[in-house]
Design a protein around this motif. Structure first.
Motif, PDB file in Angstrom:
ATOM      1  N   GLY A 145     -92.016  36.087  79.489  1.00  0.00           N
ATOM      2  CA  GLY A 145     -93.181  36.481  79.084  1.00  0.00           C
ATOM      3  C   GLY A 145     -94.243  34.201  79.801  1.00  0.00           C
ATOM      4  N   GLY A 173     -95.083  34.605  83.135  1.00  0.00           N
ATOM      5  CA  GLY A 173     -95.483  35.507  84.727  1.00  0.00           C
ATOM      6  C   GLY A 173     -95.148  34.520  85.359  1.00  0.00           C
ATOM      7  N   PHE A 174     -94.377  33.544  85.594  1.00  0.00           N
ATOM      8  CA  PHE A 174     -94.132  32.575  86.965  1.00  0.00           C
ATOM      9  C   PHE A 174     -93.066  33.528  87.940  1.00  0.00           C
ATOM     10  N   TYR A 175     -92.386  34.596  88.262  1.00  0.00           N
ATOM     11  CA  TYR A 175     -92.150  35.627  88.903  1.00  0.00           C
ATOM     12  C   TYR A 175     -93.298  36.401  88.961  1.00  0.00           C
ATOM     13  N   ASP A 176     -94.159  36.427  88.331  1.00  0.00           N
ATOM     14  CA  ASP A 176     -95.408  37.576  88.671  1.00  0.00           C
ATOM     15  C   ASP A 176     -96.114  36.946  89.741  1.00  0.00           C
ATOM     16  N   GLY A 202     -89.666  39.710  82.089  1.00  0.00           N
ATOM     17  CA  GLY A 202     -89.194  37.999  82.054  1.00  0.00           C
ATOM     18  C   GLY A 202     -88.986  37.774  80.787  1.00  0.00           C
ATOM     19  N   ARG A 253     -88.968  44.754  86.321  1.00  0.00           N
ATOM     20  CA  ARG A 253     -88.185  43.530  85.551  1.00  0.00           C
ATOM     21  C   ARG A 253     -89.196  43.055  84.201  1.00  0.00           C
ATOM     22  N   ARG A 267     -87.807  42.647  74.737  1.00  0.00           N
ATOM     23  CA  ARG A 267     -86.837  40.894  74.870  1.00  0.00           C
ATOM     24  C   ARG A 267     -85.815  40.801  73.941  1.00  0.00           C
ATOM     25  N   HIS A 285     -99.496  43.447  87.014  1.00  0.00           N
ATOM     26  CA  HIS A 285     -99.176  42.113  87.703  1.00  0.00           C
ATOM     27  C   HIS A 285     -98.055  42.266  88.116  1.00  0.00           C
ATOM     28  N   ASP A 286     -96.957  43.093  87.744  1.00  0.00           N
ATOM     29  CA  ASP A 286     -95.683  43.104  87.407  1.00  0.00           C
ATOM     30  C   ASP A 286     -95.236  43.588  88.105  1.00  0.00           C
ATOM     31  N   LYS A 320     -93.027  44.782  75.156  1.00  0.00           N
ATOM     32  CA  LYS A 320     -92.381  44.424  75.893  1.00  0.00           C
ATOM     33  C   LYS A 320     -91.596  43.092  75.121  1.00  0.00           C
TER      34      LYS A 320
END
Ligand SMILES: Nc1ncnc2c1ncn2[C@@H]1O[C@H](COP(=O)(O)OP(=O)(O)OP(=O)(O)O)[C@@H](O)[C@H]1O
Ligand SMILES: [Mg+2]
Length: 186
Positions: free
Chosen positions: A138, A140-143, A136, A134, A8, A171-172, A4
C-alpha cells in the motif's frame, strides 16, 4: 481501494496459517525453480528484499547468490519521498531493523547499487494474478520504482498469494514472472 484492503487482509490471514514446515518446504521449492531458471543464471546483480512475516524466504536465495559471486541489492525505503535506494549486501550483519518490521541495509556500511546495474529484480508483494498484476503493502514504492527498470522482474508466491484478479489502478505496474511452489505460474 476497499477491495485492495480486503484482499490484503484475507491473504495475510491465510499466510499466517502456514505451518513452519510448509513455510520452509514451499520456500525451498520456490527457490529451486528460481535457481533452475535462465533469469537467475543470467543475472550477476540481483535486487530483492529481506522477508518479513510470512513472505517467501529469501535468506537462502541471498546465500546462494553470494556463493555464486552474484551481487545482492537490498532496498531502504524513504517514506517521505516514497523512493527506494538499493545497497549491496555482503553480510547479514549489515542489516538493521527499521519501520514496519522491515530489515534494511545500513547505508554507512554498504555501497549504492543503481537501477541500471540490476539484472534481475525480485519483487515482494501480498497477492498476484495471472496477468502479472500485484498487490503490495500500500505504499506505492514498487509502482514508482518498476517503470525505471529494464531487467526482468519476478515475484515469489505461496499458492495462497495467487488470486483470480488483483484490483488494478492506473499506477499499478505488472511483473514479468511469478514463481509458486509448483513452478512458473507466469
Ligand atoms: N507512479 C506513481 N506515482 C505517484 N503515485 C503513485 C505511483 N504509484 C503508486 N502511487 C500511489 O501510491 C499509493 C499506493 O498504491 P498501491 O495501493 O497500488 O500500493 P501497492 O502496490 O500495494 O504498494 P507497493 O508498490 O509499495 O508494493 C496510491 O495512493 C497511489 O496513488
Ligand atoms: Mg500497486
Amino acid at each position: 481501494m476497499e477491495k485492495k484492503l480486503s484482499i490484503r487482509k484475507h491473504v495475510t490471514e491465510v499466510l499466517g496459517r502456514l505451518t513452519e514446515e510448509q513455510y520452509i518446504e514451499e520456500s525451498k521449492q520456490i527457490a529451486q525453480h528460481l535457481f533452475d531458471s535462465p533469469y537467475w543464471n543470467g543475472a550477476q546483480v540481483i535486487a530483492l528484499t529481506i522477508p518479513r512475516d510470512q513472505e517467501v524466504d529469501t535468506y537462502e536465495i541471498i546465500k546462494k547468490g553470494w556463493k555464486e559471486n552474484k551481487k545482492i541489492a537490498v532496498p531502504r525505503a524513504d517514506f517521505k519521498t516514497k523512493k527506494m535506494t538499493f545497497y549491496e549486501l555482503t553480510s547479514f550483519d549489515q542489516l538493521e531493523q527499521s519501520a514496519f518490521r522491515m530489515k534494511e541495509p545500513k547505508e554507512t556500511l554498504c555501497r549504492i547499487i543503481s537501477k541500471g546495474e540490476m539484472e534481475l529484480v525480485i519483487v515482494p508483494g501480498v497477492a498476484f494474478d495471472k496477468r502479472g498484476y500485484r498487490l503490495g503493502y500500500g505504499g506505492g514504492f514498487y509502482d514508482r520504482f518498476l517503470p525505471h527498470i529494464k531487467a526482468p522482474t519476478i515475484a515469489l508466491a505461496f499458492s495462497c498469494q495467487l488470486v483470480k484478479e488483483v484490483p488494478v489502478d492506473i499506477h499499478d505496474w505488472k511483473i514479468d514472472h511469478i514463481i509458486s511452489p509448483t513452478g512458473f505460474y507466469r
